[in-house]
Design a protein around this motif. Sequence first.
Motif, short mmCIF file in Angstrom:
data_model
loop_
_atom_site.label_atom_id
_atom_site.label_comp_id
_atom_site.label_asym_id
_atom_site.label_seq_id
_atom_site.Cartn_x
_atom_site.Cartn_y
_atom_site.Cartn_z
N LYS A 81 37.47 29.75 27.78
CA LYS A 81 37.56 28.55 27.06
C LYS A 81 36.35 28.25 26.56
N ALA A 82 35.32 28.49 27.18
CA ALA A 82 33.90 28.03 26.90
C ALA A 82 33.27 28.77 25.63
N THR A 83 33.64 30.28 25.89
CA THR A 83 33.18 31.22 24.79
C THR A 83 34.13 31.65 23.76
N GLY A 84 35.43 31.52 24.08
CA GLY A 84 36.51 32.11 23.05
C GLY A 84 36.40 33.69 23.26
N GLU A 85 35.94 34.12 24.11
CA GLU A 85 36.04 35.80 24.35
C GLU A 85 36.96 35.80 25.61
N GLN A 86 37.34 37.16 25.73
CA GLN A 86 38.27 37.72 26.95
C GLN A 86 37.40 37.87 28.26
N ASP A 107 36.71 32.67 47.09
CA ASP A 107 35.61 31.84 46.49
C ASP A 107 35.74 30.16 46.55
N THR A 108 34.73 29.60 46.44
CA THR A 108 34.84 28.17 46.37
C THR A 108 35.82 27.76 45.22
N ILE A 109 35.48 28.46 44.02
CA ILE A 109 36.45 28.16 43.01
C ILE A 109 37.06 29.53 42.68
N PRO A 110 38.55 29.27 42.60
CA PRO A 110 39.35 30.66 42.70
C PRO A 110 38.98 31.52 41.40
N TYR A 111 38.54 32.98 41.52
CA TYR A 111 38.11 33.68 40.35
C TYR A 111 38.83 33.37 39.04
N PRO A 112 40.30 33.58 39.14
CA PRO A 112 41.30 33.34 37.82
C PRO A 112 40.76 32.09 37.31
N ASP A 113 40.44 31.10 37.85
CA ASP A 113 39.79 29.68 37.28
C ASP A 113 38.62 29.85 36.54
N ARG A 114 37.67 30.75 37.14
CA ARG A 114 36.24 30.77 36.62
C ARG A 114 36.55 31.47 35.32
N LEU A 115 37.43 32.57 35.20
CA LEU A 115 37.61 33.44 34.18
C LEU A 115 38.01 32.59 33.03
N PHE A 146 25.78 36.56 27.73
CA PHE A 146 25.28 35.83 28.87
C PHE A 146 25.97 34.55 29.32
N THR A 147 26.54 33.99 28.37
CA THR A 147 27.38 32.60 28.58
C THR A 147 28.70 33.07 29.17
N PHE A 148 29.09 34.08 29.36
CA PHE A 148 30.30 34.63 30.06
C PHE A 148 30.08 35.10 31.69
N MET A 149 30.00 34.12 32.37
CA MET A 149 29.68 34.51 33.76
C MET A 149 28.39 35.20 33.84
N GLY A 150 27.50 34.79 33.19
CA GLY A 150 26.05 35.64 33.12
C GLY A 150 26.09 36.94 32.71
#
Length: 307
Positions: free
Chosen positions: A119-124, A106-114, A146-150
């Motif tokens: 960090k943004a949501t505080g959820e796993q 991906d343009t941004i590595p999937y682990p980095d997206r996760l 929805f804020t966690f990767m849609g």
Amino acid sequence: MAMAEQRNDKPGRAPNTERRRGWLSRIAPGVRGLTKKDTPENLWVKDPDSGEMLYRPDLEAALWVTPSGNHMRIGTKLRLDYTFDDGRYERIATPVVVDDPLKFPDTIPYPDRLASARKATGEQDSMAIGYGEILGQPAIVVVQDFTFMGGSLGVAAGETFVKAAQEAVKRGCPFVIFTASGGARMQEGTLSLMQMARTTLALNEVKAAGLPYVVVLTDPTTGGVSASYAMLGDVHLAEPNATIGFSGRRVIEQTIRETLPPTFQKSEFLVERGMVDQVVERKDLPEKLSSILKTLMMGRERLPPAA
């Protein structure tokens, strides 16, 4: 020395107590001027409908429903707080899965997206489980964020759903889910699509145990989620004006070569066509859910909570 004194006498050079006090204290003596440090950056929130700037504390008191009636998207913690009595509930740990099973390029590595979403949501991941009482009625509640990767459906979300179903059976209580998703998570390919079947099989266990499964559709609920567990409830509720459907509006219009009505794929549109049972405002959801769950659980012996 004299020249230095001249420079200091120039406007703006010498210490000026009046300037430091600020304009507010000059026109209103005794009132301390506000500084940038005193004012929170997120004190005002823009209404998505009218564009009006809304005072955040007022919006929070209204459960994030704007004066125009827009039910704004909320995260996991707020949803659980609003649903359970006095905001008291038990968070049930979600299963741990491999973060990047396919090593997806991906343009941004999937682990980095996760990592960014966590960090943004505080959820796993996009799903979380809570257990508590809704106006006295015990229930397992799953929330999609929805804020966690849609709110996308991947292996972690699928495992969380399966665990929630198993917890409902073990505790002998109803299963409620608040859906909010853009569909399957592309970074997990076929593995994400498999979760549609797995969640359906998990629901068979809930229904075999004679337990209610109630779905609350929130904005937006689309894609593979609407093609699986979001439409398999015993009762379907929805928040006002939520977008609910499978394919996107533009895709449908391009396919059928027609212009769709403005209300297409909205909660109220689906109620008229029998796909949703009732549209319920956010403030009324706990009372409505409690009434439905108590009715559907009538005659069943209440099991003690699992240790």
